[in-house]
Design an enzyme around this catalytic site. Structure first.
Site, PDB file in Angstrom:
ATOM      1  N   LYS A 192       0.841  -1.204   0.000  1.00  0.00           N
ATOM      2  CA  LYS A 192       0.000   0.000   0.000  1.00  0.00           C
ATOM      3  C   LYS A 192       0.874   1.250   0.000  1.00  0.00           C
ATOM      4  O   LYS A 192       0.608   2.211  -0.723  1.00  0.00           O
ATOM      5  CB  LYS A 192      -0.931   0.010   1.219  1.00  0.00           C
ATOM      6  CG  LYS A 192      -2.109  -0.952   1.068  1.00  0.00           C
ATOM      7  CD  LYS A 192      -2.855  -1.178   2.370  1.00  0.00           C
ATOM      8  CE  LYS A 192      -3.939  -2.241   2.175  1.00  0.00           C
ATOM      9  NZ  LYS A 192      -4.564  -2.683   3.431  1.00  0.00           N
ATOM     10  N   GLN A 252      -4.658  -1.183   9.686  1.00  0.00           N
ATOM     11  CA  GLN A 252      -4.627  -2.520   9.093  1.00  0.00           C
ATOM     12  C   GLN A 252      -5.255  -3.540  10.046  1.00  0.00           C
ATOM     13  O   GLN A 252      -4.885  -3.619  11.210  1.00  0.00           O
ATOM     14  CB  GLN A 252      -3.168  -2.909   8.777  1.00  0.00           C
ATOM     15  CG  GLN A 252      -3.018  -4.239   8.081  1.00  0.00           C
ATOM     16  CD  GLN A 252      -3.615  -4.252   6.671  1.00  0.00           C
ATOM     17  OE1 GLN A 252      -3.430  -3.328   5.887  1.00  0.00           O
ATOM     18  NE2 GLN A 252      -4.346  -5.306   6.360  1.00  0.00           N
ATOM     19  N   ASP A 291     -11.009   3.352   4.184  1.00  0.00           N
ATOM     20  CA  ASP A 291     -11.480   1.968   4.079  1.00  0.00           C
ATOM     21  C   ASP A 291     -13.008   1.908   4.075  1.00  0.00           C
ATOM     22  O   ASP A 291     -13.583   0.875   3.727  1.00  0.00           O
ATOM     23  CB  ASP A 291     -10.969   1.146   5.276  1.00  0.00           C
ATOM     24  CG  ASP A 291      -9.796   0.242   4.905  1.00  0.00           C
ATOM     25  OD1 ASP A 291      -9.607  -0.027   3.699  1.00  0.00           O
ATOM     26  OD2 ASP A 291      -9.082  -0.203   5.828  1.00  0.00           O
TER      27      ASP A 291
END
Ligand code: NAD
Length: 292
Positions: free
Chosen positions: A54, A98, A121
């Site tokens: 990422k 994460q 997200d």
């Protein structure tokens, strides 16, 4: 009949190039550089790989990447304090914590501490609610990527029968919301569903997000259907999806491979969301083609 391959890798590369152009224009016209902060707690090997890729993809499109690591035994209060600092930092437009978090942490509490406008997200309750009620939201990356592939292949989804297999908050539920918003007729199947093969045989669109290798059988697929395989399963034969690819390919109209299908779209959509969040933070119009 052999299904057409939906090349998510190529689609994602084009998307990233478009994002890079828009990032360059933001810098030239407004002296703005989007920033994405990724937080990793602990040393989980798969998570470390995701975080690294990422970060690399972020830098490649000209954005700033901030990486924060906390030890696996860090108190939740430390993580919440970090999230608060990132919420308040004007250089940070997107925040991604994460998952999974260590067992002693309350995942929902941590996710919902992220400022909704930086929640790239799309996992906060506020963004999930906005998506479900048809308001402007940050949309989870994987389903957003699936939607882009479906629209590219099919144009309008209106009236099509769509079957989403899986009801997770990360994939299945937001996928169903996006399909519904595009006027598909949506069925959500899960571990307690009866007659999954029968449901599948009526579906013009199948999105499989189950987490079981080659679970969806070829003879469940309606001839000509579009099959999106979200699954990533590690087997002795390498990475495979949730669909029995060879058998499904003989029946479907189009199908995503694993790897090279949905996977690359997820990271590209994370960058898309970061750009969208940056534009919104500055009161600029949403970048074109990156939101549902
Ligand atoms: P999850 O484990 O949270 O959810 C799996 C879902 O499958 C559950 O809702 C469950 O009800 C359903 N299910 C389980 N057994 C079933 C059965 N026998 N019949 C019907 N439904 C059944 O998983 P997730 O986070 O949604 O991920 C699903 C898959 O997608 C995994 O393989 C994961 O690795 C992959 N994934 C890929 C990406 C990507 O970028 N490509 C992103 C996220 C997840």
């Amino acid at each position: 009949m052999t299904a057409e391959l939906i090349d998510g890798k190529a689609f994602a590369a084009t998307l990233r190039a478009r994002i890079a152009e828009q990032v360059a224009r933001l810098r030239a016209d407004h002296a703005i550089t989007p920033g994405l902060a990724v937080v990793l707690v602990g040393e989980d090997a798969a998570s470390s790989v995701y975080v690294r890729s990422k970060g690399k993809a972020t830098v490649e499109v000209g954005m700033e990447s901030f990486q924060h690591r906390l030890p696996a035994d860090a108190p939740q209060a430390d993580l919440l304090a970090l999230v608060e600092r990132l919420n308040a930092d004007p250089a940070v437009n997107g925040i991604l914590v994460q998952l999974p978090l260590p067992a002693h942490m309350d995942e929902a509490a941590v996710i919902n501490a992220i400022a909704p406008e930086k929640d790239v997200d799309g996992f906060t309750v506020l963004n999930a609610g906005r998506l479900a009620t048809g308001q402007k939201a940050m949309v989870p990356c994987t389903p957003l990527g699936c939607l882009m592939l479906l629209r590219d292949r099919l144009g309008s989804l209106a009236g099509l029968n769509a079957l989403v297999i899986g009801r997770s908050n990360i994939v299945g539920k937001p996928m169903a919301q996006l399909l519904l918003a595009d006027s598909a007729t949506v069925t959500v199947a899960h571990s307690r569903t009866r007659d999954l093969p029968g449901l599948c045989r009526r579906a013009d669109i199948v999105v499989a997000a189950v987490g079981r290798a080659r679970f969806v059988q070829g003879d469940w697929i309606k001839p000509g259907a579009t099959v999106i395989d979200v699954g990533i399963n590690r087997t002795d034969a390498g990475l495979v999806g949730d669909v029995d690819f060879d058998a499904a390919r003989a029946v479907a109209g189009a199908i995503t491979p694993v790897p090279g299908g949905v996977g690359p779209m997820t990271i590209a959509c994370l960058l898309a969301n970061t750009l969208t969040a940056t534009a919104r933070a500055r009161g600029l119009p949403d970048p074109r083609g990156l939101t549902p």
